[in-house]
Design an enzyme around this catalytic site. Structure first.
Site, PDB file in Angstrom:
ATOM      1  N   HIS A   1      -4.952   5.347  -2.384  1.00 19.37           N
ATOM      2  CA  HIS A   1      -5.873   5.946  -2.577  1.00 19.37           C
ATOM      3  C   HIS A   1      -5.463   7.213  -2.935  1.00 19.37           C
ATOM      4  O   HIS A   1      -4.525   7.767  -2.904  1.00 19.37           O
ATOM      5  CB  HIS A   1      -6.951   6.958  -1.353  1.00 19.37           C
TER       6      HIS A   1
ATOM      7  N   TYR B   1       0.811  -1.245  -0.196  1.00 14.20           N
ATOM      8  CA  TYR B   1      -0.576   0.084  -0.405  1.00 14.20           C
ATOM      9  C   TYR B   1       0.604   1.229   0.068  1.00 14.20           C
ATOM     10  O   TYR B   1       1.753   1.337   0.974  1.00 14.20           O
ATOM     11  CB  TYR B   1      -0.703  -0.212   0.627  1.00 14.20           C
TER      12      TYR B   1
HETATM   13  C1  COA Z   1       1.914  12.959  -9.376  1.00 17.23           C
HETATM   14  C2  COA Z   1       3.557  13.183  -9.223  1.00 17.23           C
HETATM   15  C3  COA Z   1       4.527  12.702  -7.973  1.00 17.23           C
HETATM   16  C4  COA Z   1       4.280  12.993 -10.004  1.00 17.23           C
HETATM   17  O1  COA Z   1       5.475  12.887  -9.702  1.00 17.23           O
HETATM   18  P1  COA Z   1       6.564  13.673 -11.206  1.00 17.23           P
HETATM   19  O2  COA Z   1       7.620  14.070 -10.083  1.00 17.23           O
HETATM   20  O3  COA Z   1       5.810  15.432 -11.224  1.00 17.23           O
HETATM   21  O4  COA Z   1       5.805  13.202 -12.033  1.00 17.23           O
HETATM   22  P2  COA Z   1       7.429  12.238 -13.396  1.00 17.23           P
HETATM   23  O5  COA Z   1       7.789  13.499 -14.017  1.00 17.23           O
HETATM   24  O6  COA Z   1       7.868  10.860 -13.240  1.00 17.23           O
HETATM   25  O7  COA Z   1       6.251  12.340 -14.728  1.00 17.23           O
HETATM   26  C5  COA Z   1       5.618  10.947 -15.432  1.00 17.23           C
HETATM   27  C6  COA Z   1       4.939  10.803 -15.783  1.00 17.23           C
HETATM   28  O8  COA Z   1       3.428  10.906 -15.077  1.00 17.23           O
HETATM   29  C7  COA Z   1       2.634  11.707 -16.202  1.00 17.23           C
HETATM   30  N1  COA Z   1       2.476  12.929 -15.395  1.00 17.23           N
HETATM   31  C8  COA Z   1       2.415  13.166 -13.586  1.00 17.23           C
HETATM   32  N2  COA Z   1       2.376  14.727 -13.607  1.00 17.23           N
HETATM   33  C9  COA Z   1       1.517  15.157 -14.865  1.00 17.23           C
HETATM   34  C10 COA Z   1       0.975  16.198 -14.821  1.00 17.23           C
HETATM   35  N3  COA Z   1       0.541  17.034 -14.415  1.00 17.23           N
HETATM   36  N4  COA Z   1      -0.574  15.939 -15.998  1.00 17.23           N
HETATM   37  C11 COA Z   1       0.460  15.074 -17.034  1.00 17.23           C
HETATM   38  N5  COA Z   1       0.975  13.930 -17.283  1.00 17.23           N
HETATM   39  C12 COA Z   1       1.577  13.738 -15.603  1.00 17.23           C
HETATM   40  C13 COA Z   1       3.297  12.337 -17.713  1.00 17.23           C
HETATM   41  O9  COA Z   1       2.923  10.769 -18.107  1.00 17.23           O
HETATM   42  C14 COA Z   1       5.261  11.780 -16.434  1.00 17.23           C
HETATM   43  O10 COA Z   1       5.750  12.012 -18.072  1.00 17.23           O
HETATM   44  P3  COA Z   1       6.440  13.088 -18.641  1.00 17.23           P
HETATM   45  O11 COA Z   1       6.559  14.278 -17.873  1.00 17.23           O
HETATM   46  O12 COA Z   1       7.895  12.452 -19.464  1.00 17.23           O
HETATM   47  O13 COA Z   1       5.167  13.713 -19.956  1.00 17.23           O
HETATM   48  C15 COA Z   1       3.133  14.830  -8.337  1.00 17.23           C
HETATM   49  O14 COA Z   1       2.715  15.751  -9.234  1.00 17.23           O
HETATM   50  C16 COA Z   1       2.794  14.760  -7.200  1.00 17.23           C
HETATM   51  O15 COA Z   1       3.449  14.713  -5.988  1.00 17.23           O
HETATM   52  N6  COA Z   1       1.467  15.576  -6.732  1.00 17.23           N
HETATM   53  C17 COA Z   1       1.295  15.775  -5.014  1.00 17.23           C
HETATM   54  C18 COA Z   1       0.941  14.092  -4.560  1.00 17.23           C
HETATM   55  C19 COA Z   1       0.363  13.362  -5.017  1.00 17.23           C
HETATM   56  O16 COA Z   1      -0.791  13.391  -5.325  1.00 17.23           O
HETATM   57  N7  COA Z   1       0.100  12.283  -4.550  1.00 17.23           N
HETATM   58  C20 COA Z   1      -0.249  11.092  -5.786  1.00 17.23           C
HETATM   59  C21 COA Z   1      -0.812   9.879  -4.483  1.00 17.23           C
HETATM   60  S1  COA Z   1       0.119   9.230  -2.977  1.00 17.23           S
END
Ligand code: COA
Lengths: 864, 173
Positions: free
Chosen positions: B112, B73
């Protein structure tokens, strides 16, 4: 000369065994054999045996008995070199070197060729810097042991240290000539040659030094030092081309060493800034990974060229995320124009990075975006930039922006604390350092910084607790820090205690620092034999010279200044007896208040008792600890110094004499700091020693005739002379008359002060001292004097926190008489000028601030 | 942007407060003491991410055996806003996937997300997660309060004859 009381063979054999046991540290066995001799009624009073028994006891930590036996032994056999030698060793172990030397000399009277005694004597002589005595002893050792290398080297070195280079070189040459010539040269031989070269160099004959070194180049194994010296000699002999070759080679070896670059510049005879910049740029091409050829031209370039170079330099640092980038650049901030350029660039970076992720908006279409952390580092730089320029609000704005951007970068919290510190709020500063510390509790640097900030906020206990995270377990942190000679901590502690008016505690810390310096000088002892044996002669001479000026170190200065200030204060206001003080106060109290007071006193007493009990417990622990340590390391049982008891230190009978003890090393080793002589004046002023006051003033005057503090000393001196006009010895009077011309231009105190106020009317720092003296010379002028220092209009160019704090302190101290309402007004005015500075807040709000030590609110930096 | 600039590091008692700082700004919900105590014990299941030596993100997982299956999880996985879309999330999720794979004994990975968290949903879908359920009023103090369950089945759960290896690996976390 044999003992006057020789032992028969059986006992003599036992005696020899005592000696062997002593050498092999089998002290218990030694005592057994001594007992066997001494229990024989014929030899009960045998001097040498008694002496050896004493010496053995000393090694077991039984000091008093040791002295008793050794002295008894000596009394019984005054003509025994053994007894005298033993007595000398005993004194030596107690660091009574002068006494020990006398004993050795007595021993040598009865056995003049005893190698061991001569060696021991020579060690003490070099330790005490009795260089002539040392030379004579080394001569005797050479005569007795002409085949030993150490005999020759020691004898030569004694001349070197005396500055008799010719004799030193003669001896070295004679010795080297006798050496078998071969080609299996070893490191020690190489060091010896370098030492010989050092002596030639110091004799001033550079040509000879160069020839010598060139002739034995291939015998020297330390190639780096060889090249450095060859380069330096050629440079000093103005053989520039050759020198340049050496420094080019050295840069190739290590392109990070900045001194090689400046030497090469000298060798190439470059003086014009343009040429120097060009020089660095060409080297930057040759060594693209090296930092100096990129950083150093920034010191010489100006205007557009500077802009281009710093632009590149900054971008590189920001891209990489080099935390000390600002500190690295800071030294160019002396140039206002350069500061402007840097500021422009950074503001441009901020905008462009925010908009398009590049350093400049002109670069929209070329190249990839900059790393995401760039903006963070730009904010971080700007925060430090504005902090340096004392623009607190902007600095805070940028550091907050940085924290919002990346709340995990620990340096940001340190910087935020530093901004508050500079803005005059040590409590807020301390809070942020504590936060930084909590984010990485394994970082010792941040931990120390945090402790330092706590001390600046007068929180000694808390600082100790923080340090305890890194000190040894099982001992109190305070004690462990003392043992580790952690002087910055102890000095900051002393200063905190001084501010808290806990004078005894402050003095204790100052004395502890002073003792560290004595310990370091003591520790030299081991090197006299070690270095000679290892043939590291250049380092050895370097060490001896360092030890000679050890108390010239800024650490000593800082602690000594604190001690002197405290002692002066204790002279001016000796601690009152607490009981009489209270009696006096009680007379004027209403019965209800009296009751309250009594209650309070009772509580205080109970608390004090508890604390004493705790302290006693701690003391017991400490002693146990020391004991266990001694048993582990019997050899090192240094004499137990008097324990430093704060209460006793504060109730000192002779504060001025004590202050002089701290002053004297400064007069020898820190004579270039005007404060040394100003402190000397303050001491002698109180001792009413006119000639010594004059001496201090002359020395200070030579360093900086316009110094504000010096001015008040001169005025007061003037007045002292006036008051003692008739009582002075005619000779003293004559001396003073001569000096008056230089010091006062023959003016009287009033005139002197008036002229000073006129000349330095733009400087609040100077006017403060002038105004003080105005009131001092004529109390009727109080309001004029007060007006001068409290009207902070723009005629003063130095209205900053530090000077205003000094004004306030002076007002509060009574330098201007009674002036409560002016103090209040002044504080209000300063508060609007220095929003964050706690010193100008009314006392009620500071106390809130002090107790308000809570971790920062987490909501403060929740972003998006 | 080279991959070497992104590195994983351990959560230790010395730096756990950094994790708090991160979570406080990344997630709308706040985590309690027991969360931070737990992450100190789970080894590889909790990691900080460094970007050019600065901590910018973190992932914390837990092993969940509550409904008969052995599931991994993901409690939190997040990255500071200025450092998104640089592959940091990818690095974290890859770490989790690899853990699950080397362990070999998980049925699935799940987590989640708030139903409106499109970025995260896109992100997880890219790594093979699917929405398998909606949990009404999963969150107490934030709006919307509904959550999706995102799940990825582990395709090649090891067969019994590889069991001994599994045990060995499990010890690591
Ligand atoms: C979700 C999260 C962890 C992604 O982290 P990140 O470091 O930006 O992700 P990556 O750069 O590795 O992205 C990988 C792929 O995911 C997709 N992606 C990530 N963020 C995206 C966005 N805002 N919109 C569209 N696609 C997205 C894309 O396909 C991306 O590949 P690309 O950049 O080559 O297009 C980040 O947005 C975050 O921390 N969000 C807040 C916390 C959260 O909501 N966590 C989830 C609950 S546990």
């Amino acid at each position: 000369m044999p003992s006057s009381n020789p032992l028969p063979p059986k006992e003599n054999a036992l005696f020899k065994r005592i000696l062997r046991c002593y050498e092999q540290k089998q002290y218990k066995n030694g005592l057994k054999f001594a007992k066997q001799i001494l229990s024989n009624s014929k030899f009960m009073e045998h001097g040498e045996t008694l002496a050896m028994k004493g010496l053995t006891l000393n090694c077991l930590g039984r000091k008093e008995e040791a002295y008793e036996y050794v002295r008894r032994g000596l009394r019984n056999d005054l003509r025994s070199h053994v007894c005298w030698h033993v007595y000398g060793l005993l004194q030596r172990s107690d660091k009574k070197y002068d006494e020990a030397i006398k004993c050795y000399r007595n021993a040598l009277k009865w056995e003049k060729d005893n190698i061991q005694i001569l060696r021991d004597l020579s060690l003490l002589q070099i330790q005490m810097r009795d260089l002539e005595g040392y030379r004579d002893t080394r001569y005797q050792l050479l005569m007795l042991r002409p085949t030993q290398r150490a005999s020759w080297i020691g004898y030569a070195m004694s001349f070197h240290l005396l500055g008799d280079y010719k004799s030193a070189l003669n001896i070295l040459e004679t010795f080297l000539d006798q050496q078998q010539k071969g080609n299996n040269y070893d490191y020690e031989h190489s060091e010896l040659l370098l030492y010989q070269n050092m002596v030639i160099y110091e004799s001033g004959d550079l040509k000879q030094a160069l020839m010598h070194l060139e002739s034995c180049e291939d015998q020297i194994l330390d190639k780096l030092t060889l090249k450095e010296i060859l380069g330096e000699l050629n440079l000093q002999l103005k053989q520039f081309e050759k020198a340049a070759k050496y420094f080019e080679e050295l840069i190739r070896r290590n392109p990070e060493n900045t001194t090689y670059y400046s030497k090469l510049i000298q060798a190439r005879e470059l003086t014009k800034p343009e040429d120097i910049v060009q020089f660095y740029l060409s080297l930057a091409d040759m060594y693209p990974k090296a930092n100096p050829p990129k950083r150093l031209p920034l010191n010489y370039a100006v205007e557009e060229q500077f802009r281009n170079l710093i632009d590149n330099y900054l971008r590189q640092g920001l891209r990489k995320g080099v935390p000390p980038l600002f500190v690295d650049i800071r030294s160019v901030y002396t140039d206002k124009r350069k500061v402007e350029i840097i500021e422009q660039l950074l503001l441009q970076y901020t905008d462009a990075l925010k908009k398009i992720g590049k350093f400049s908006e002109n670069e929209v279409n070329n190249g990839p975006k900059e790393p995401a952390s760039c903006l963070l580092w730009v904010y971080y730089f700007l925060a430090q930039h504005y902090d340096y320029l004392q623009q607190t609000e902007k600095a805070l704005m940028y550091i907050d922006a940085a924290i919002e951007h990346t709340p995990t970068l620990i340096e940001l919290f340190v910087t935020k604390g530093r901004i508050y510190k500079h803005a005059g709020d040590p409590y807020e500063a301390c809070k942020w350092l504590d936060e930084a510390q909590s984010l990485d509790t394994a970082d010792r640097y941040i931990n120390s910084k945090c402790a330092k900030y706590m001390l600046r906020a007068n929180r000694v206990k808390q600082a100790e607790e923080i340090c305890a995270k890194f000190t040894r377990e099982g001992v109190s942190a305070m004690e462990n820090l003392n043992e580790m000679q952690c002087m910055w901590f102890q000095t900051e502690c002393a200063l905190a205690y001084q501010r808290l008016e806990k004078y005894g505690e402050a003095l204790k810390k100052c004395h502890e620092v002073d003792r560290h310096f004595s310990e370091i000088i003591e520790d030299q002892f081991d090197f006299h034999t070690y270095c000679m044996r290892k043939m590291t002669l250049r380092s050895y001479v370097g060490l001896l010279r360092l030890e000679d000026v050890l108390r010239g170190h800024p650490f000593y200065f800082k602690a000594a200044r604190c001690a002197i200030e405290v002692y002066l204060h204790l002279f001016d206001e000796p601690l009152k007896d607490e009981n009489t003080e209270q009696e006096l106060n009680m007379e004027n109290l209403a019965p209800s208040e009296l009751k309250k007071l009594r209650n309070k006193q009772r509580k205080a007493r109970r608390k004090a008792e508890q604390e004493n009990a705790q302290a006693a417990q701690a003391q017991v622990k400490r002693e146990q600890y020391h004991k266990s340590k001694q048993q582990g390391d019997i050899e090192a049982d240094a004499p137990q110094l008097d324990e430093l008891v704060p209460e006793k230190l504060a109730k000192v009978d002779d504060p001025l004499e004590q202050a002089i003890k701290f002053l004297q090393p400064l007069q020898n080793l820190a004579q270039n700091r005007i404060e040394t002589h100003l402190m000397a004046f303050e001491i002698y002023y109180r001792k009413e020693k006119i000639l010594l006051m004059l001496q201090s003033l002359k020395r200070a005057h030579r360093l900086d005739a316009a110094n504000p503090k010096l001015h008040t000393c001169l005025v007061r001196f003037c007045r002292v002379l006036n008051q003692n006009k008739d009582g002075l010895d005619p000779i003293v009077k004559e001396v003073i008359e001569q000096e008056k011309v230089l010091l006062f231009n023959n003016k009287d105190a009033i005139q002197l002060n008036r002229d000073y106020l006129d000349t330095y009317c733009n400087s609040l720092e100077a006017v403060l001292e002038g105004a003080k003296m105005l009131y001092y010379l004529n109390p009727k002028l109080q309001s004029t004097a007060l007006g001068l220092v409290t009207n902070l209009d723009n005629k003063y160019q130095d209205v900053n926190i530090k000077v205003c704090k000094n004004v306030l302190r002076s007002l509060k101290k009574g330098d201007f008489g009674q002036c409560d309402s002016q103090i209040e007004e002044f504080m209000t005015r300063c508060q609007t000028l220095f929003l964050h500075a706690v010193d100008f807040r009314s006392s009620s709000s500071t106390s809130v601030c002090e107790s308000n030590h809570v971790p920062p609110d987490q909501d403060n930096y929740s972003s998006n | 942007m080279t991959r070497e600039q992104i590195e994983l590091g351990n959560v230790t008692p010395h730096n756990v407060k950094l994790l708090r700082h991160l979570n406080n700004v990344i997630f709308p919900v706040s985590y309690n003491e027991s969360f931070y105590k737990e992450v100190l014990k789970v080894g590889e299941l909790a990691k900080l991410v460094y970007y050019k030596d600065v901590v910018v993100g973190a992932v914390c997982c837990r092993i969940d055996t509550s409904n008969g299956a052995r599931q991994l999880y993901i409690m939190t996985l997040g990255c500071l806003y200025p450092y998104r879309r640089l592959g940091i999330g990818t690095r974290m999720i890859q770490h989790v996937l690899k853990l699950a794979e080397t362990d070999g004994d998980f049925d699935s990975i799940y987590l989640h997300v708030q139903v409106n968290n499109n970025e995260a949903i896109t992100f997880y879908k890219k790594f093979g997660f699917e929405i398998t359920a909606v949990r009404r009023h999963y969150y107490k103090r934030i709006d919307p309060s509904d959550a999706y369950v995102l799940q990825k089945l582990i395709s090649h759960k090891r067969t019994a004859n590889e069991g001994h290896k599994t045990k060995e690996n499990k010890k690591k976390f």
